[in-house]
Structure formats: C-alpha cells, structure tokens
Motif scaffolding. Structure first.
Motif, mmCIF file in Angstrom:
data_model
loop_
_atom_site.group_PDB
_atom_site.id
_atom_site.type_symbol
_atom_site.label_atom_id
_atom_site.label_comp_id
_atom_site.label_asym_id
_atom_site.label_seq_id
_atom_site.Cartn_x
_atom_site.Cartn_y
_atom_site.Cartn_z
ATOM 1 N N GLY A 1 47.356 29.642 27.531
ATOM 2 C CA GLY A 1 47.010 30.439 26.493
ATOM 3 C C GLY A 1 48.082 31.008 26.484
ATOM 4 N N SER A 2 47.445 32.300 26.172
ATOM 5 C CA SER A 2 47.658 33.495 25.861
ATOM 6 C C SER A 2 48.523 34.631 26.866
ATOM 7 C CB SER A 2 47.766 34.615 24.601
ATOM 8 O OG SER A 2 47.172 33.983 23.247
ATOM 9 N N ILE A 3 49.077 33.582 27.800
ATOM 10 C CA ILE A 3 49.882 34.256 29.199
ATOM 11 C C ILE A 3 50.910 35.638 28.564
ATOM 12 C CG2 ILE A 3 49.086 32.393 30.310
ATOM 13 C CD1 ILE A 3 52.011 30.918 30.877
ATOM 14 N N PHE A 4 51.705 35.296 28.109
ATOM 15 C CA PHE A 4 51.847 36.705 27.855
ATOM 16 C C PHE A 4 51.729 37.955 28.446
ATOM 17 C CE2 PHE A 4 55.122 39.935 25.238
ATOM 18 C CZ PHE A 4 55.977 39.437 26.134
ATOM 19 N N GLY A 5 52.278 39.376 29.090
ATOM 20 C CA GLY A 5 51.703 40.164 29.082
ATOM 21 C C GLY A 5 50.463 40.154 30.651
ATOM 22 N N THR A 6 50.627 39.161 30.602
ATOM 23 C CA THR A 6 49.535 39.177 31.732
ATOM 24 C C THR A 6 50.428 39.896 33.392
ATOM 25 O OG1 THR A 6 48.395 36.709 31.764
ATOM 26 C CG2 THR A 6 48.416 37.547 33.205
ATOM 27 N N GLY A 7 49.297 40.486 33.843
ATOM 28 C CA GLY A 7 50.438 41.497 34.615
ATOM 29 C C GLY A 7 49.686 41.289 36.626
ATOM 30 N N THR A 8 48.980 41.306 37.142
ATOM 31 C CA THR A 8 48.233 41.040 38.650
ATOM 32 C C THR A 8 47.493 40.054 38.384
ATOM 33 O OG1 THR A 8 48.045 43.907 38.806
ATOM 34 C CG2 THR A 8 47.194 41.988 40.409
ATOM 35 N N MET A 9 47.994 39.252 39.125
ATOM 36 C CA MET A 9 46.862 37.972 39.385
ATOM 37 C C MET A 9 46.556 37.744 40.949
ATOM 38 S SD MET A 9 48.923 34.422 37.055
ATOM 39 C CE MET A 9 47.326 34.036 37.690
ATOM 40 N N GLY A 10 45.023 37.186 40.845
ATOM 41 C CA GLY A 10 45.038 37.763 42.348
ATOM 42 C C GLY A 10 44.337 35.906 43.117
ATOM 43 N N TRP A 11 43.014 35.949 43.923
ATOM 44 C CA TRP A 11 42.254 34.903 44.445
ATOM 45 C C TRP A 11 41.038 36.033 45.320
ATOM 46 C CZ3 TRP A 11 42.376 30.166 43.429
ATOM 47 C CH2 TRP A 11 43.811 28.501 43.196
ATOM 48 N N TYR A 12 39.959 35.280 44.250
ATOM 49 C CA TYR A 12 39.127 35.878 44.896
ATOM 50 C C TYR A 12 38.377 34.697 46.014
ATOM 51 C CZ TYR A 12 39.864 40.607 42.465
ATOM 52 O OH TYR A 12 40.423 41.484 41.829
ATOM 53 N N ARG A 13 37.070 34.939 46.452
ATOM 54 C CA ARG A 13 36.588 34.022 46.757
ATOM 55 C C ARG A 13 35.042 34.348 47.424
ATOM 56 N NH1 ARG A 13 38.423 33.778 53.675
ATOM 57 N NH2 ARG A 13 37.188 35.679 54.259
ATOM 58 N N GLN A 14 34.099 33.506 46.706
ATOM 59 C CA GLN A 14 32.291 33.568 46.624
ATOM 60 C C GLN A 14 31.978 32.914 47.891
ATOM 61 O OE1 GLN A 14 30.066 34.134 43.580
ATOM 62 N NE2 GLN A 14 29.035 35.209 44.523
ATOM 63 N N ALA A 15 31.362 33.199 49.289
ATOM 64 C CA ALA A 15 30.501 32.314 50.087
ATOM 65 C C ALA A 15 29.087 32.627 50.261
ATOM 66 C CB ALA A 15 30.742 32.443 51.417
ATOM 67 N N PRO A 16 27.984 30.996 49.911
ATOM 68 C CA PRO A 16 26.515 31.475 49.331
ATOM 69 C C PRO A 16 26.416 32.109 50.161
ATOM 70 C CG PRO A 16 27.284 29.363 50.124
ATOM 71 C CD PRO A 16 28.468 29.667 50.705
ATOM 72 N N GLY A 17 25.432 33.336 49.199
ATOM 73 C CA GLY A 17 24.663 33.972 49.369
ATOM 74 C C GLY A 17 25.763 35.616 50.263
ATOM 75 N N LYS A 18 26.886 35.634 49.918
ATOM 76 C CA LYS A 18 27.664 35.764 49.748
ATOM 77 C C LYS A 18 28.337 37.259 48.099
ATOM 78 C CE LYS A 18 29.074 35.740 54.624
ATOM 79 N NZ LYS A 18 30.870 36.004 55.702
ATOM 80 N N GLN A 19 28.820 38.289 48.271
ATOM 81 C CA GLN A 19 29.288 38.883 47.103
ATOM 82 C C GLN A 19 30.625 38.227 46.978
ATOM 83 O OE1 GLN A 19 27.803 41.077 45.316
ATOM 84 N NE2 GLN A 19 29.652 43.167 44.804
ATOM 85 N N ARG A 20 31.786 37.843 45.416
ATOM 86 C CA ARG A 20 32.430 38.046 45.373
ATOM 87 C C ARG A 20 33.556 38.792 46.060
ATOM 88 N NH1 ARG A 20 34.671 34.840 39.792
ATOM 89 N NH2 ARG A 20 32.847 33.805 39.933
ATOM 90 N N GLU A 21 34.742 38.225 46.877
ATOM 91 C CA GLU A 21 35.734 39.457 47.241
ATOM 92 C C GLU A 21 36.864 39.117 47.242
ATOM 93 O OE1 GLU A 21 35.705 40.003 51.601
ATOM 94 O OE2 GLU A 21 35.457 37.240 51.942
ATOM 95 N N SER A 22 37.591 40.058 46.868
ATOM 96 C CA SER A 22 39.241 39.859 46.896
ATOM 97 C C SER A 22 39.847 39.687 47.804
ATOM 98 C CB SER A 22 39.694 41.522 46.705
ATOM 99 O OG SER A 22 41.425 41.577 46.201
ATOM 100 N N VAL A 23 40.448 38.965 47.939
ATOM 101 C CA VAL A 23 40.970 37.305 48.983
ATOM 102 C C VAL A 23 42.502 38.178 49.062
ATOM 103 C CG1 VAL A 23 42.487 35.898 50.222
ATOM 104 C CG2 VAL A 23 40.269 36.108 49.002
ATOM 105 N N ALA A 24 43.511 38.676 47.843
ATOM 106 C CA ALA A 24 44.849 38.050 47.858
ATOM 107 C C ALA A 24 45.389 38.596 46.612
ATOM 108 C CB ALA A 24 45.958 37.442 48.509
#
Length: 115
Positions: free
Chosen positions: A26-49
């Motif tokens: 898509g319109s990816i030009f200008g995209t800065g920080t990227m990352g991975w997040y995860r969410q396990a059952p019953g847990k909040q989504r958290e930043s991984v990296a």
C-alpha cells in the motif's frame, strides 16, 4: 493506507525456532518504526520487538537474547527470528507499522509452542 500481512507461524516444540515475516504494501512510503506484538489468550497485547527505520531494535525483556527483529526496506518486510521458544511464547503475533503517527496492524499469525 498500509496493509500488513504476517506469515510464518506454526506449531513447534519448546526449544524450537521460527521466523515470522511481515510484508507491507500500500502507501508504505514514509513508514517509520515497525514491530511485532503478541497476544496470548486472556492476556493483554504486548510489544515483543520494535525496529526503527534505521534498523535500531528494541526488545521486551522476556525475549531479549532469543528473538531478533530485522527489516529489509527494499522488500518492505520485517522479520522476527524466534529461537529457544518457550511455551509462554505461544500467542498470536501481530505486525505493526507506524506512518505519520498512525498505527497499522496485521491480522496476526499464530505461534503454538507445545510439547
């Protein structure tokens, strides 16, 4: 207007390795920080990296030393190499990108770690 598609999830035993990929389109030009997040059952989504556009990574303490985030801007792809996987790593993993202060999310890829 950024679309993110994750791939590479799967089922594996503790101690195994996986590499997740996130392809941006898509319109990816200008995209800065990227990352991975995860969410396990019953847990909040958290930043991984997260990784800056310049390639500087930051990791959650729980994965530091085991996971490696990288990006290939020419391919519009960010990766997460996961080694020495633990049962607590099992989750849906989501790709994230920030463009002009707006967060974009993929739909996730499932990682299951079980003996």
């Amino acid at each position: 207007q950024v679309q993110l598609v994750e791939s590479g999830g799967g089922l594996l035993q503790p101690g195994g390795s996986l590499r997740l990929s996130c392809a941006a389109s898509g319109s990816i030009f200008g995209t800065g920080t990227m990352g991975w997040y995860r969410q396990a059952p019953g847990k909040q989504r958290e930043s991984v990296a997260v990784i800056t556009s310049g390639g500087t990574p930051t990791y959650a303490g729980s994965v530091k030393g085991r996971f490696t985030i990288s990006r290939d801007n020419a391919k519009n792809t960010v990766y997460l190499q996961m080694n020495s996987l633990k049962p607590e790593d099992a989750a849906n993993y989501y790709c994230n990108a920030i463009k002009l202060g707006i967060n974009y999310w993929g739909k996730g890829t499932l990682v299951t770690v079980s003996s």
